[in-house]
Design a protein around this motif. Structure first.
Motif, PDB file in Angstrom:
ATOM      1  N   PHE A  71      51.487  -4.714 -43.808  1.00  0.00           N
ATOM      2  CA  PHE A  71      50.838  -5.202 -42.600  1.00  0.00           C
ATOM      3  C   PHE A  71      51.632  -4.761 -41.372  1.00  0.00           C
ATOM      4  N   ALA A  72      52.960  -4.924 -41.426  1.00  0.00           N
ATOM      5  CA  ALA A  72      53.817  -4.556 -40.299  1.00  0.00           C
ATOM      6  C   ALA A  72      53.794  -3.053 -40.039  1.00  0.00           C
ATOM      7  N   VAL A  73      53.814  -2.251 -41.091  1.00  0.00           N
ATOM      8  CA  VAL A  73      53.775  -0.787 -40.916  1.00  0.00           C
ATOM      9  C   VAL A  73      52.463  -0.364 -40.269  1.00  0.00           C
ATOM     10  N   VAL A  74      51.359  -0.955 -40.721  1.00  0.00           N
ATOM     11  CA  VAL A  74      50.060  -0.631 -40.129  1.00  0.00           C
ATOM     12  C   VAL A  74      50.027  -1.032 -38.656  1.00  0.00           C
ATOM     13  N   LEU A  75      50.568  -2.183 -38.339  1.00  0.00           N
ATOM     14  CA  LEU A  75      50.598  -2.623 -36.943  1.00  0.00           C
ATOM     15  C   LEU A  75      51.518  -1.754 -36.094  1.00  0.00           C
ATOM     16  N   LEU A  76      52.623  -1.292 -36.647  1.00  0.00           N
ATOM     17  CA  LEU A  76      53.499  -0.376 -35.903  1.00  0.00           C
ATOM     18  C   LEU A  76      52.786   0.951 -35.630  1.00  0.00           C
ATOM     19  N   ALA A  77      52.050   1.440 -36.612  1.00  0.00           N
ATOM     20  CA  ALA A  77      51.274   2.665 -36.395  1.00  0.00           C
ATOM     21  C   ALA A  77      50.210   2.435 -35.321  1.00  0.00           C
ATOM     22  N   ASN A  78      49.563   1.279 -35.356  1.00  0.00           N
ATOM     23  CA  ASN A  78      48.576   0.920 -34.340  1.00  0.00           C
ATOM     24  C   ASN A  78      49.223   0.893 -32.961  1.00  0.00           C
ATOM     25  N   ALA A  79      50.377   0.266 -32.843  1.00  0.00           N
ATOM     26  CA  ALA A  79      51.064   0.192 -31.553  1.00  0.00           C
ATOM     27  C   ALA A  79      51.454   1.582 -31.066  1.00  0.00           C
ATOM     28  N   GLY A  80      51.909   2.434 -31.975  1.00  0.00           N
ATOM     29  CA  GLY A  80      52.250   3.800 -31.597  1.00  0.00           C
ATOM     30  C   GLY A  80      51.053   4.583 -31.101  1.00  0.00           C
ATOM     31  N   LEU A  81      49.926   4.438 -31.774  1.00  0.00           N
ATOM     32  CA  LEU A  81      48.707   5.121 -31.345  1.00  0.00           C
ATOM     33  C   LEU A  81      48.200   4.582 -30.011  1.00  0.00           C
ATOM     34  N   MET A  82      48.289   3.271 -29.838  1.00  0.00           N
ATOM     35  CA  MET A  82      47.867   2.695 -28.567  1.00  0.00           C
ATOM     36  C   MET A  82      48.746   3.206 -27.431  1.00  0.00           C
ATOM     37  N   TRP A  83      50.047   3.301 -27.681  1.00  0.00           N
ATOM     38  CA  TRP A  83      50.954   3.818 -26.654  1.00  0.00           C
ATOM     39  C   TRP A  83      50.666   5.290 -26.367  1.00  0.00           C
ATOM     40  N   ARG A  84      50.436   6.056 -27.405  1.00  0.00           N
ATOM     41  CA  ARG A  84      50.201   7.495 -27.254  1.00  0.00           C
ATOM     42  C   ARG A  84      48.932   7.792 -26.463  1.00  0.00           C
ATOM     43  N   PHE A  85      47.880   7.023 -26.724  1.00  0.00           N
ATOM     44  CA  PHE A  85      46.591   7.267 -26.089  1.00  0.00           C
ATOM     45  C   PHE A  85      46.236   6.206 -25.052  1.00  0.00           C
ATOM     46  N   ARG A  86      47.224   5.620 -24.416  1.00  0.00           N
ATOM     47  CA  ARG A  86      47.002   4.521 -23.485  1.00  0.00           C
ATOM     48  C   ARG A  86      46.135   4.917 -22.299  1.00  0.00           C
ATOM     49  N   ARG A  87      46.159   6.143 -21.865  1.00  0.00           N
ATOM     50  CA  ARG A  87      45.347   6.584 -20.719  1.00  0.00           C
ATOM     51  C   ARG A  87      43.864   6.612 -21.052  1.00  0.00           C
ATOM     52  N   ARG A  88      43.526   6.731 -22.314  1.00  0.00           N
ATOM     53  CA  ARG A  88      42.120   6.807 -22.695  1.00  0.00           C
ATOM     54  C   ARG A  88      41.418   5.459 -22.613  1.00  0.00           C
ATOM     55  N   TRP A  89      42.141   4.368 -22.806  1.00  0.00           N
ATOM     56  CA  TRP A  89      41.466   3.082 -22.845  1.00  0.00           C
ATOM     57  C   TRP A  89      41.896   2.153 -21.748  1.00  0.00           C
TER      58      TRP A  89
END
Length: 85
Positions: free
Chosen positions: A66-84
């Motif tokens: 669960f934590a690894v999936v959430l860390l990946a989610n946080a990384g993707l959100m940070w990476r693509f933050r300008r899109r949303w």
């Protein structure tokens, strides 16, 4: 649900609006994207808050996954933050 005729008419109106006033259409799209981003951020916060309960109820391995999936989610959100935002 719209009938096929209503759906066709709606698409025609939308296309005309997009062609006649592209700035207005762009503003609408930007606002919709911002709302999706807020909901995604809220969902992420709720999932992070539920991580301890998931770990206790499902076990350490499930909590780690669960934590690894959430860390990946946080990384993707940070990476693509300008899109949303």
């Amino acid at each position: 649900m719209l009938s096929k005729e209503d759906q066709r008419r709606f698409e025609q109106i939308t296309r005309q609006l997009r062609e006649s006033d592209p700035e207005f259409f762009a503003r609408l799209e930007h606002r919709a994207r911002a709302h999706r981003g807020r909901y995604l951020m809220l969902l992420t916060i709720v999932l992070w808050a539920s991580l301890p309960a998931a770990t206790v109820l499902a076990g350490g391995l499930a909590g780690a996954i669960f934590a690894v999936v959430l860390l990946a989610n946080a990384g993707l959100m940070w990476r693509f933050r300008r899109r949303w935002l």
